[in-house]
Design a protein around this motif. Structure first.
Motif, mmCIF file in Angstrom:
data_model
loop_
_atom_site.group_PDB
_atom_site.id
_atom_site.type_symbol
_atom_site.label_atom_id
_atom_site.label_comp_id
_atom_site.label_asym_id
_atom_site.label_seq_id
_atom_site.Cartn_x
_atom_site.Cartn_y
_atom_site.Cartn_z
ATOM 1 N N CYS A 79 0.865 -1.180 0.000
ATOM 2 C CA CYS A 79 0.000 0.000 0.000
ATOM 3 C C CYS A 79 0.897 1.224 0.000
ATOM 4 O O CYS A 79 1.972 1.212 0.594
ATOM 5 C CB CYS A 79 -0.867 0.024 1.260
ATOM 6 N N TYR A 80 0.424 2.284 -0.626
ATOM 7 C CA TYR A 80 1.295 3.460 -0.803
ATOM 8 C C TYR A 80 0.749 4.736 -0.178
ATOM 9 O O TYR A 80 1.338 5.798 -0.326
ATOM 10 C CB TYR A 80 1.555 3.662 -2.297
ATOM 11 N N GLU A 83 -2.939 10.873 4.051
ATOM 12 C CA GLU A 83 -4.002 10.391 3.150
ATOM 13 C C GLU A 83 -4.944 9.424 3.872
ATOM 14 O O GLU A 83 -6.158 9.489 3.707
ATOM 15 C CB GLU A 83 -3.378 9.705 1.924
ATOM 16 N N LEU A 84 -4.365 8.555 4.661
ATOM 17 C CA LEU A 84 -5.194 7.587 5.400
ATOM 18 C C LEU A 84 -6.092 8.319 6.399
ATOM 19 O O LEU A 84 -7.250 7.962 6.579
ATOM 20 C CB LEU A 84 -4.308 6.577 6.132
ATOM 21 N N ASP A 85 -5.531 9.339 7.007
ATOM 22 C CA ASP A 85 -6.266 10.113 7.980
ATOM 23 C C ASP A 85 -7.471 10.784 7.331
ATOM 24 O O ASP A 85 -8.590 10.736 7.845
ATOM 25 C CB ASP A 85 -5.303 11.171 8.551
ATOM 26 N N VAL A 129 -12.788 1.786 8.089
ATOM 27 C CA VAL A 129 -12.040 0.580 7.724
ATOM 28 C C VAL A 129 -11.263 0.844 6.424
ATOM 29 O O VAL A 129 -11.801 1.466 5.501
ATOM 30 C CB VAL A 129 -13.027 -0.602 7.537
ATOM 31 N N TYR A 130 -10.042 0.362 6.368
ATOM 32 C CA TYR A 130 -9.203 0.598 5.177
ATOM 33 C C TYR A 130 -9.881 0.062 3.908
ATOM 34 O O TYR A 130 -10.397 -1.059 3.888
ATOM 35 C CB TYR A 130 -7.825 -0.068 5.371
ATOM 36 N N ASN A 131 -9.844 0.875 2.858
ATOM 37 C CA ASN A 131 -10.622 0.565 1.649
ATOM 38 C C ASN A 131 -9.953 -0.424 0.684
ATOM 39 O O ASN A 131 -10.475 -0.696 -0.394
ATOM 40 C CB ASN A 131 -10.955 1.868 0.909
ATOM 41 N N ARG A 132 -8.785 -0.920 1.048
ATOM 42 C CA ARG A 132 -8.079 -1.927 0.247
ATOM 43 C C ARG A 132 -7.675 -1.425 -1.136
ATOM 44 O O ARG A 132 -7.549 -2.217 -2.086
ATOM 45 C CB ARG A 132 -8.935 -3.192 0.093
#
Ligand code: GLU
Length: 445
Positions: A98-99, A104-106, A120-123
């Motif tokens: 994952c990059y 960005e995740l926040d 939840v992480y969108n994969r």
């Protein structure tokens, strides 16, 4: 049941505090109660924050507590094994690059929350083409690696919590390898647990969610998941979370306060269980009495006052041989058997004996109230001649009673205050023998 093999796995990024000592102890008691094996694993994959000094401190503290290990190893010596396991997961399509940056995740999570969705992480990493990955790398981004959860419900029978179910579709795929290439403890822990033949993972309930993911990792790596026991956390005496001070209370501090290892182990071994909290004779006895069935679901309340009172009950029964070295460290005179046997009932810790050293062997300020002056002068005159023995006190006080008409508290308290400078303490008659005639007369003068 086969003999348990358990591990205590601290990270050497700080000192052991009462919370993680309790985890170590519960592992130890469970293993030793059944002739099993206790392994000390040092979780030092975070090479930036781990230090040799903390590692040594952990070993010293456990040794002092008596929680000795049958085997020990460090994760930092096993990166080859972790790399091999990661490679295996990659080949199976269970570990993916994952990059996203932390920012960005926040942002993604905030957006999900705003839409009323769980964060939840969108994969997105799973969908990337080789060209897209190459573009990220060209931009200077390094991948972090996530484990692809199955989306199934993971169920286990927790030895403390009973049946547990974690729906992995509600979790983000956990990051196993950071962008700087370092491992979080999650994967190495499974690799090690499989290789060491760990039968039970025993840890605090803050790890319950990790267990869902780790059970899947155990399976993916071809192992079977060990049994699991998650103990309720320690809280303060008031039921609120442990204060910062208590939460970081180190063994070194307790030791320098004169706290006995068995007081700590008796308290932490019984807190939050259906057994009474009281001093046990030894770790072996605690181990014999240990059972996961006795551990309740409610948080265990840690009370420093309770620790002190348990410590006092140990101190009251310590033999001279057990106390001798620490008495000598207070004062050469204090390493005296008659002295210790006299004062120990009045001590919460061995070091408390220091209060009585000047009374027996040095100088004090006698306390004589105005109304007792004549009485004390009379007492000085009536002190029996010759060397002071265990008979002196009885003979002296009965002569004083006859002479002055005083009795009870009116007779004894002024003598105690004049001879010891204190209103409370060990038997004055016995103390009189230790202090000797000259000191006594000086205090009465
Ligand atoms: N190093 C981990 C921790 O201290 C180990 C957890 C475990 O026992 O699996 O949280």
């Amino acid at each position: 049941m086969t003999q348990p093999v358990v591990r205590f796995a601290p990270s050497p990024t700080g000192k052991l505090h009462v919370g993680n000592v309790r985890t170590a102890l519960i592992n130890w008691l469970f293993a030793k109660g059944q002739g099993g094996t206790f392994i000390l694993r040092i979780d030092d994959t975070d090479t930036e924050r781990s230090t040799a000094a903390y590692e040594q401190g952990i070993r010293d503290d456990l040794t002092w507590l008596g929680l000795t290990w049958d085997k020990t190893f460090k994760q930092s010596e096993r990166f080859d094994q972790y790399d091999a396991a990661a490679e295996k997961l990659r080949e199976m399509g269970r570990l993916y690059a994952c990059y996203e940056t932390a920012d960005e995740l926040d942002r993604q999570r905030k957006l999900q929350r705003a839409r009323g969705k769980p964060p939840v992480y969108n994969r997105a990493g799973l969908e990337l083409t080789d060209a897209e990955k190459a573009a990220y790398v060209a931009e200077g981004r390094k991948p972090h690696w996530r484990f692809k959860l199955s989306g199934e419900r993971i169920v286990w029978n927790d030895l403390v919590r009973g049946e547990q179910a974690i729906d992995t579709s509600s979790l983000s795929d956990p990051v196993l390898i950071r962008a700087d290439g370092s491992y979080l403890y999650t994967l190495p822990s499974c690799v090690d647990d499989i290789e060491a033949g760990i039968t039970h993972v025993v840890r605090g309930e803050d790890h319950v969610t990790n267990s869902g993911a780790q059970i899947e990792i155990f399976k993916a790596l071809g192992g079977t998941a060990p049994g699991m026991a998650h103990t309720p956390l320690l809280v303060g005496a008031d039921g609120a979370s442990l204060s910062k001070r208590l939460g970081s209370l180190g063994m070194g501090e307790l030791r320098s306060q004169g706290i006995e290892p068995l007081a700590i182990c008796s308290l932490l071994g019984k807190l939050g269980t259906s057994d009474n909290v009281e001093i046990r004779e030894s770790l072996a006895q605690l181990a014999e009495e240990f059972s996961f069935d006795k551990i309740g679901r409610a948080p265990a309340r840690f009370d420093e006052a309770e620790l002190r009172s348990l410590n006092a009950s140990i101190t009251h029964n310590l033999s001279f041989a057990e106390a001798q070295d620490r008495l000598a460290a207070i004062d050469a005179n204090a390493a005296n058997e008659a002295f210790w046997l006299l004062v120990r009932e009045n001590c919460e810790t061995i070091e408390d004996a220091a209060r009585f050293v000047p009374v027996a062997f040095g100088d004090i300020d006698p306390v004589v109230d105005a109304e007792d002056r004549d009485f004390i002068t009379a007492a000085a005159g009536l002190l029996p001649d010759g060397e002071i023995t265990s008979e002196t006190w009885g003979a002296w006080t009965s002569a004083l009673k006859t002479e002055t008409g005083r009795k009870g508290k009116g007779l004894f308290m002024p003598l105690r205050k004049a001879l010891t400078g204190m209103e409370r303490g060990p038997s004055v008659g016995d103390m009189l023998v230790l202090m000797g005639r000259d000191r006594a007369l000086k205090r009465l003068a």
